[in-house]
Design a protein around this motif. Structure first.
Motif, PDB file in Angstrom:
ATOM      1  N   ARG A  55       0.815  -1.226   0.000  1.00  0.00           N
ATOM      2  CA  ARG A  55       0.000   0.000   0.000  1.00  0.00           C
ATOM      3  C   ARG A  55       0.840   1.263   0.000  1.00  0.00           C
ATOM      4  NH1 ARG A  55      -2.011   0.544   6.241  1.00  0.00           N
ATOM      5  NH2 ARG A  55      -2.783   2.517   5.399  1.00  0.00           N
ATOM      6  N   TRP A  56       2.099   1.151   0.471  1.00  0.00           N
ATOM      7  CA  TRP A  56       2.940   2.348   0.574  1.00  0.00           C
ATOM      8  C   TRP A  56       3.900   2.494  -0.608  1.00  0.00           C
ATOM      9  CZ3 TRP A  56       0.739   5.064   4.094  1.00  0.00           C
ATOM     10  CH2 TRP A  56       0.241   4.481   5.247  1.00  0.00           C
ATOM     11  N   ASP A  57       3.780   1.655  -1.600  1.00  0.00           N
ATOM     12  CA  ASP A  57       4.770   1.601  -2.672  1.00  0.00           C
ATOM     13  C   ASP A  57       4.918   2.937  -3.402  1.00  0.00           C
ATOM     14  OD1 ASP A  57       6.506  -0.245  -4.474  1.00  0.00           O
ATOM     15  OD2 ASP A  57       5.193   0.807  -5.888  1.00  0.00           O
ATOM     16  N   ILE A  60       6.511   5.734  -1.169  1.00  0.00           N
ATOM     17  CA  ILE A  60       7.927   5.516  -0.883  1.00  0.00           C
ATOM     18  C   ILE A  60       8.773   5.647  -2.132  1.00  0.00           C
ATOM     19  CG2 ILE A  60       9.610   3.753  -0.206  1.00  0.00           C
ATOM     20  CD1 ILE A  60       7.603   2.804   1.885  1.00  0.00           C
ATOM     21  N   TRP A  61       8.380   4.986  -3.216  1.00  0.00           N
ATOM     22  CA  TRP A  61       9.241   4.908  -4.392  1.00  0.00           C
ATOM     23  C   TRP A  61       9.117   6.094  -5.340  1.00  0.00           C
ATOM     24  CZ3 TRP A  61      13.243   1.771  -5.343  1.00  0.00           C
ATOM     25  CH2 TRP A  61      13.402   0.670  -4.496  1.00  0.00           C
ATOM     26  N   GLU A  62       7.977   6.738  -5.364  1.00  0.00           N
ATOM     27  CA  GLU A  62       7.796   7.847  -6.298  1.00  0.00           C
ATOM     28  C   GLU A  62       7.922   9.217  -5.652  1.00  0.00           C
ATOM     29  OE1 GLU A  62       7.724   7.286  -9.448  1.00  0.00           O
ATOM     30  OE2 GLU A  62       7.687   5.113  -9.126  1.00  0.00           O
ATOM     31  N   LEU A  63       7.771   9.282  -4.338  1.00  0.00           N
ATOM     32  CA  LEU A  63       7.823  10.573  -3.661  1.00  0.00           C
ATOM     33  C   LEU A  63       8.991  10.683  -2.686  1.00  0.00           C
ATOM     34  CD1 LEU A  63       4.009  11.064  -2.909  1.00  0.00           C
ATOM     35  CD2 LEU A  63       5.337  12.021  -4.794  1.00  0.00           C
ATOM     36  N   ARG A  64       9.065   9.778  -1.735  1.00  0.00           N
ATOM     37  CA  ARG A  64      10.032   9.962  -0.656  1.00  0.00           C
ATOM     38  C   ARG A  64      11.441   9.504  -1.007  1.00  0.00           C
ATOM     39  NH1 ARG A  64       6.569   8.576   4.886  1.00  0.00           N
ATOM     40  NH2 ARG A  64       4.889  10.085   4.464  1.00  0.00           N
ATOM     41  N   LEU A  65      11.579   8.397  -1.727  1.00  0.00           N
ATOM     42  CA  LEU A  65      12.932   7.929  -2.044  1.00  0.00           C
ATOM     43  C   LEU A  65      13.672   8.887  -2.975  1.00  0.00           C
ATOM     44  CD1 LEU A  65      15.080   5.850  -1.570  1.00  0.00           C
ATOM     45  CD2 LEU A  65      14.107   4.466  -3.417  1.00  0.00           C
ATOM     46  N   PRO A  66      13.059   9.382  -4.075  1.00  0.00           N
ATOM     47  CA  PRO A  66      13.777  10.398  -4.874  1.00  0.00           C
ATOM     48  C   PRO A  66      14.150  11.626  -4.064  1.00  0.00           C
ATOM     49  CG  PRO A  66      11.868   9.567  -6.068  1.00  0.00           C
ATOM     50  CD  PRO A  66      11.757   9.028  -4.673  1.00  0.00           C
ATOM     51  N   ARG A  67      13.260  12.011  -3.151  1.00  0.00           N
ATOM     52  CA  ARG A  67      13.543  13.182  -2.318  1.00  0.00           C
ATOM     53  C   ARG A  67      14.715  12.927  -1.390  1.00  0.00           C
ATOM     54  NH1 ARG A  67       9.202  16.963   0.660  1.00  0.00           N
ATOM     55  NH2 ARG A  67      10.664  18.202   1.900  1.00  0.00           N
ATOM     56  N   ALA A  68      14.744  11.757  -0.757  1.00  0.00           N
ATOM     57  CA  ALA A  68      15.843  11.434   0.151  1.00  0.00           C
ATOM     58  C   ALA A  68      17.161  11.344  -0.604  1.00  0.00           C
ATOM     59  CB  ALA A  68      15.555  10.115   0.871  1.00  0.00           C
ATOM     60  N   LEU A  69      17.147  10.738  -1.778  1.00  0.00           N
ATOM     61  CA  LEU A  69      18.371  10.628  -2.570  1.00  0.00           C
ATOM     62  C   LEU A  69      18.824  11.987  -3.090  1.00  0.00           C
ATOM     63  CD1 LEU A  69      17.664   7.352  -4.577  1.00  0.00           C
ATOM     64  CD2 LEU A  69      19.147   7.652  -2.587  1.00  0.00           C
ATOM     65  N   MET A  70      17.865  12.871  -3.411  1.00  0.00           N
ATOM     66  CA  MET A  70      18.249  14.216  -3.833  1.00  0.00           C
ATOM     67  C   MET A  70      18.910  14.965  -2.683  1.00  0.00           C
ATOM     68  SD  MET A  70      18.332  16.336  -6.370  1.00  0.00           S
ATOM     69  CE  MET A  70      17.030  16.014  -7.577  1.00  0.00           C
TER      70      MET A  70
END
Length: 345
Positions: A55-57, A60-70
């Motif tokens: 449900r969190w895919d 996490i993968w489209e919003l938060r992970l790119p942001r954290a990596l940026m």
């Protein structure tokens, strides 16, 4: 920290690298919607194991992970750019924005926000305007310095400070003349920095550029050590000082321009992190650059977490958090050890 005390480089770098990975994963749990950490881990592992997304895919993968990596990339890039700029101008107060690059980016971004210029670029209009402004200001600094006799530290500092003031005034004038009542808030938020607009597409170019600059600077770390000791020392070792300064100036200008375009003007990282790295591992660029890069990355990841959480569901600019955290932290570090920069204590 005792005067003259140094932490071992390799163990420290390993600890920082592991901390960076764990920080990125942990940061995925925080936001307007809190996600339990075990579910974050499950969502990440499901992607790698080929299982059906949970449900969190998407979050996490489209919003938060790119942001954290940026945040990771921008933090590393600003820290390395700050270390390079301090070496280039031999000034402990230098940061990535010393040469007016951030102010030039502000003019470009402000023009895009207030006038609708570059609207054809869609969601990339502000970033494109910022990049064009940053490149233009760097080119102007280079032309001014070369017309006056070359890229000397004093000439770069003075030209950068004067140009920065002039460009900041132009950005303020654009906001003043704008008919959009929200323009001032939008411009102010952008100037103080955010990675909220990060996407996988926006991440690629700054990530590759930061990696290339770090590898390039590590490849000439002995030359950077000599340049930091002074032009006479560098020249006596057979280094082409003018060529080295020009190469460093161009590389740092492009790097800072790209970082400002994707994140705005995130202050303090490029000023305090290189000094903190020198305090714990010494002044040699071979150890300062990697430690500063990873420490800056970790620092900005958690700064972004705080920016999301302090007044949730709203966000505060990254520059506000870096200033509040960075100033006392740096003063504490400086007060606990004997610190030298360019021979001055």
């Amino acid at each position: 920290m005792r005067p003259g005390f140094r932490l071992p480089f390799r163990p420290l770098l390993l600890v920082l690298a592991v901390t960076a990975v764990l920080s990125v994963v942990a940061s995925l749990a925080f936001g307007s919607e809190h996600i339990p950490l075990p579910e974050v881990v499950d969502a990440v592992t499901d992607r790698f194991t080929g299982q059906d997304p949970g449900r969190w895919d998407v979050i996490i993968w489209e919003l938060r992970l790119p942001r954290a990596l940026m945040a990771l990339v921008v933090g590393a890039g600003l820290a390395v750019a700050g270390a390079g700029m301090q070496t280039l101008v031999r000034n402990p107060l230098a940061d990535p924005y010393l040469l007016g690059i951030s102010s030039g980016a502000s003019v470009g971004a402000t023009a895009a926000i207030t006038t609708g210029a570059l609207a054809g670029f869609g969601i990339y209009a502000v970033s494109t305007g910022a990049l064009l402004g940053a490149v233009g200001s760097a080119l102007l600094i280079w032309l001014i310095a070369m017309a006056q006799g070359g890229l000397t530290p004093l000439r770069l500092v003075l030209s950068g400070v004067v140009l920065s003031s002039g460009l900041s005034a132009i950005a303020s004038l654009l906001v003043f003349l704008s008919d959009d009542a929200r323009a001032a808030n939008s411009v102010m938020f952008w100037m103080l920095g955010s990675v909220g607009g990060a996407t996988w597409e926006k991440l690629a170019i700054p990530a590759v550029l930061v990696a290339v600059v770090i590898v390039g600077m590590l490849g000439v770390h002995r030359w950077l050590d000599a340049l930091a000791a002074g032009p006479e020392t560098a020249a006596s070792l057979g280094i082409n000082v003018a060529g080295m300064r020009t190469t460093l100036f161009v590389g740092l200008s492009v790097l800072v321009g790209v970082l400002v375009a994707v994140s705005g003007g995130v202050g303090f990282v490029g000023l305090i992190v290189p000094h903190a790295a020198r305090l714990v591992v010494g002044a040699r660029h071979r150890v300062v650059l990697p430690v500063a890069a990873v420490a800056g990355a970790v620092f900005l990841v958690w700064v972004d977490v705080l920016a999301r959480m302090v007044v949730r569901p709203q966000e505060i600019p990254l520059g506000v958090v870096t200033g509040v955290l960075g100033a006392p932290l740096f003063l504490l570090l400086m007060g606990r050890g004997a610190y030298r920069f360019g021979g001055d204590r």
